[in-house]
Motif scaffolding. Sequence first.
Motif, short mmCIF file in Angstrom:
data_model
loop_
_atom_site.label_atom_id
_atom_site.label_comp_id
_atom_site.label_asym_id
_atom_site.label_seq_id
_atom_site.Cartn_x
_atom_site.Cartn_y
_atom_site.Cartn_z
N LEU A 132 7.18 -31.44 -21.51
CA LEU A 132 6.92 -30.14 -21.99
C LEU A 132 5.63 -29.99 -22.60
CD1 LEU A 132 8.14 -27.65 -23.16
CD2 LEU A 132 8.65 -29.00 -25.28
N LYS A 133 4.99 -31.15 -23.00
CA LYS A 133 3.62 -31.13 -23.37
C LYS A 133 2.84 -30.82 -22.12
CE LYS A 133 -0.05 -33.91 -25.70
NZ LYS A 133 -0.99 -33.72 -24.56
N SER A 134 2.93 -31.73 -21.02
CA SER A 134 2.22 -31.32 -19.87
C SER A 134 2.30 -29.96 -19.33
CB SER A 134 2.67 -32.46 -19.02
OG SER A 134 2.25 -33.62 -19.50
N LEU A 135 3.52 -29.44 -19.44
CA LEU A 135 3.75 -28.34 -18.89
C LEU A 135 2.97 -27.09 -19.87
CD1 LEU A 135 5.58 -26.09 -17.14
CD2 LEU A 135 7.35 -26.20 -19.16
N LEU A 136 3.06 -27.34 -21.07
CA LEU A 136 2.31 -26.28 -21.84
C LEU A 136 0.86 -26.38 -21.61
CD1 LEU A 136 4.33 -26.68 -25.31
CD2 LEU A 136 4.62 -24.67 -23.66
N GLY A 137 0.27 -27.54 -21.64
CA GLY A 137 -1.09 -27.81 -21.34
C GLY A 137 -1.73 -27.22 -20.12
N SER A 138 -0.92 -27.27 -18.89
CA SER A 138 -0.99 -26.88 -17.71
C SER A 138 -1.20 -25.28 -17.56
CB SER A 138 -0.25 -27.71 -16.49
OG SER A 138 0.74 -27.08 -16.43
N GLU A 139 -0.43 -24.83 -18.33
CA GLU A 139 -0.04 -23.30 -17.75
C GLU A 139 -1.31 -22.42 -17.79
OE1 GLU A 139 2.07 -20.70 -15.99
OE2 GLU A 139 2.85 -22.54 -16.54
N PHE A 140 -2.19 -22.73 -19.03
CA PHE A 140 -3.30 -22.03 -19.08
C PHE A 140 -4.47 -22.72 -18.60
CE2 PHE A 140 -1.76 -18.21 -21.30
CZ PHE A 140 -0.81 -18.73 -21.81
N GLY A 141 -4.26 -23.76 -18.18
CA GLY A 141 -5.39 -24.45 -17.61
C GLY A 141 -5.54 -24.53 -16.15
N LYS A 142 -4.93 -23.81 -15.50
CA LYS A 142 -4.71 -23.73 -13.97
C LYS A 142 -6.16 -23.28 -13.74
CE LYS A 142 0.08 -23.22 -13.10
NZ LYS A 142 1.16 -22.48 -12.79
#
Length: 157
Positions: A16-26
């Motif tokens: 979940l943390k990885s998912l949240l961190g990656s969503e706006f970091g693409k």
Amino acid sequence: MADTLGRDFLRALFKLKSLLGSEFGKGGAGKKNHINLPEYILLREIAENAIGADTNTELADIREFLSISKAAVSQMLASLEKKGYITREVNPENRKYLIVTLTPQGRKILQDIDKVYTCRLQQIIKVMGEQNIKYMIRLINLLNAAVNILNNNMEGE
């Protein structure tokens, strides 16, 4: 059983943390205008702030909403100010408080990210279903409440 449950729980939290961190970091990591999820939420919270308004979001509210420290909010504000997305001014009516407002560039980035977020959320709801999203929100809120209770109990000891 508890060992497996503990590992599965930690793995799920990490995902979940990885998912949240990656969503706006693409495609944004390392770029000057990169914005992470907490910064996005902060921009949304202060979007309607204005000098002299009665409804300005206060920094204490942001700290509580994001469950972060005063130092973390200050760091986020400094980052957003450096990127040109916000300005900070002393409230002329009460010099103890800062008024944080969006710059035109901040409004633009917020609109751009809002479009991406809305589209992504609609896609996720389509795959997961609205009821599952609501259930997930309830579970996350329950987890947060449980952790807060445990943290408060530890502070009292």
